[in-house]
Design an enzyme around this catalytic site. Structure first.
Site, PDB file in Angstrom:
ATOM      1  N   LYS A  11      16.051  -1.979 -10.651  1.00 51.96           N
ATOM      2  CA  LYS A  11      16.231  -3.341 -10.146  1.00 51.96           C
ATOM      3  C   LYS A  11      16.815  -4.284 -11.205  1.00 51.96           C
ATOM      4  O   LYS A  11      16.853  -3.959 -12.389  1.00 51.96           O
ATOM      5  CB  LYS A  11      14.887  -3.870  -9.638  1.00 51.96           C
ATOM      6  CG  LYS A  11      14.376  -3.113  -8.413  1.00 51.96           C
ATOM      7  CD  LYS A  11      13.070  -3.708  -7.934  1.00 51.96           C
ATOM      8  CE  LYS A  11      12.568  -3.010  -6.684  1.00 51.96           C
ATOM      9  NZ  LYS A  11      11.298  -3.619  -6.214  1.00 51.96           N
ATOM     10  N   ARG A  87       7.501   8.754  -6.892  1.00 55.08           N
ATOM     11  CA  ARG A  87       6.557   7.672  -6.602  1.00 55.08           C
ATOM     12  C   ARG A  87       5.414   7.674  -7.624  1.00 55.08           C
ATOM     13  O   ARG A  87       4.964   6.619  -8.061  1.00 55.08           O
ATOM     14  CB  ARG A  87       6.039   7.765  -5.168  1.00 55.08           C
ATOM     15  CG  ARG A  87       7.172   7.458  -4.164  1.00 55.08           C
ATOM     16  CD  ARG A  87       6.689   7.262  -2.764  1.00 55.08           C
ATOM     17  NE  ARG A  87       5.885   6.064  -2.618  1.00 55.08           N
ATOM     18  CZ  ARG A  87       6.350   4.805  -2.622  1.00 55.08           C
ATOM     19  NH1 ARG A  87       7.639   4.587  -2.787  1.00 55.08           N
ATOM     20  NH2 ARG A  87       5.531   3.784  -2.455  1.00 55.08           N
ATOM     21  N   ARG A 104       6.308   1.295 -13.905  1.00 52.88           N
ATOM     22  CA  ARG A 104       5.899  -0.083 -13.604  1.00 52.88           C
ATOM     23  C   ARG A 104       4.839  -0.596 -14.574  1.00 52.88           C
ATOM     24  O   ARG A 104       4.864  -1.771 -14.951  1.00 52.88           O
ATOM     25  CB  ARG A 104       5.434  -0.188 -12.161  1.00 52.88           C
ATOM     26  CG  ARG A 104       6.612  -0.099 -11.187  1.00 52.88           C
ATOM     27  CD  ARG A 104       6.164  -0.106  -9.762  1.00 52.88           C
ATOM     28  NE  ARG A 104       7.291  -0.199  -8.842  1.00 52.88           N
ATOM     29  CZ  ARG A 104       7.257   0.259  -7.607  1.00 52.88           C
ATOM     30  NH1 ARG A 104       6.160   0.836  -7.135  1.00 52.88           N
ATOM     31  NH2 ARG A 104       8.313   0.142  -6.827  1.00 52.88           N
ATOM     32  N   ASN A 114       9.392  -5.630 -10.398  1.00 47.54           N
ATOM     33  CA  ASN A 114       8.666  -4.423 -10.779  1.00 47.54           C
ATOM     34  C   ASN A 114       9.567  -3.258 -11.186  1.00 47.54           C
ATOM     35  O   ASN A 114       9.158  -2.101 -11.140  1.00 47.54           O
ATOM     36  CB  ASN A 114       7.671  -4.018  -9.685  1.00 47.54           C
ATOM     37  CG  ASN A 114       8.344  -3.635  -8.386  1.00 47.54           C
ATOM     38  OD1 ASN A 114       9.563  -3.555  -8.288  1.00 47.54           O
ATOM     39  ND2 ASN A 114       7.535  -3.387  -7.372  1.00 47.54           N
ATOM     40  N   HIS A 117      12.563   0.891  -7.518  1.00 50.87           N
ATOM     41  CA  HIS A 117      12.248   1.168  -6.114  1.00 50.87           C
ATOM     42  C   HIS A 117      12.404   2.658  -5.907  1.00 50.87           C
ATOM     43  O   HIS A 117      13.270   3.288  -6.514  1.00 50.87           O
ATOM     44  CB  HIS A 117      13.223   0.425  -5.185  1.00 50.87           C
ATOM     45  CG  HIS A 117      13.236   0.977  -3.788  1.00 50.87           C
ATOM     46  ND1 HIS A 117      12.320   0.602  -2.837  1.00 50.87           N
ATOM     47  CD2 HIS A 117      14.033   1.913  -3.195  1.00 50.87           C
ATOM     48  CE1 HIS A 117      12.575   1.270  -1.714  1.00 50.87           C
ATOM     49  NE2 HIS A 117      13.605   2.063  -1.904  1.00 50.87           N
TER      50      HIS A 117
END
Length: 141
Positions: A11, A87, A104, A114, A117
């Site tokens: 991000k 994940r 994160r 954060n 994604h």
């Protein structure tokens, strides 16, 4: 275990802080292969399309504003159980709840900022990959 693909975004907050290489290192160290990648600066229209499922929710305008605030890296990852493994590597959405050593926990600034994604299901992975990458741009390794 099944070989699968997942979709990932680095991000704007992480790109701005020059964390792309650190995040890619963690992805590869976790045994996932980057089979497609590019840097893009989302338009408002692209952000609206990508996050269409969230339209009408209170956080939607802020999400679009953040995701169009600077360039992002989008990539396709491939490996055994890639969705679950990525994940786990990302950690929980709220960095305060993310396990030590996750992306994160180490790099996120807040729940919104954060850093990364990742797709949450095979269906979302397929949709998200298709949004950014034609099959001809994916190079299995």
């Amino acid at each position: 275990m099944a070989l699968e693909r997942t979709f990932s975004i680095v991000k704007p907050d992480a790109v701005e802080r020059n964390l792309i290489g650190e995040i890619y290192h963690r992805i590869e160290k976790a045994g996932l292969r980057i089979v497609a990648a590019k840097m893009v600066h989302l338009t408002e229209e692209q952000a609206s399309g990508f996050y269409a499922e969230h339209e009408g929710k209170p956080f939607f305008p802020a999400l679009k504003e953040f995701m169009t605030s600077g360039p992002i890296m989008v990539q396709v990852l491939e490996g055994e159980d890639a969705i679950a493994r990525y994940r786990e590597l990302m950690g929980k959405t709220n960095p305060e709840e993310a396990a030590c050593g996750t992306i994160r926990a180490d790099y996120a600034l807040s729940m919104r900022h954060n850093s990364v994604h990742g797709s949450d299901s095979p269906e979302s992975a397929a949709r998200e990959i298709e949004f950014f990458f034609p099959e001809s741009e994916i190079c299995p390794r």
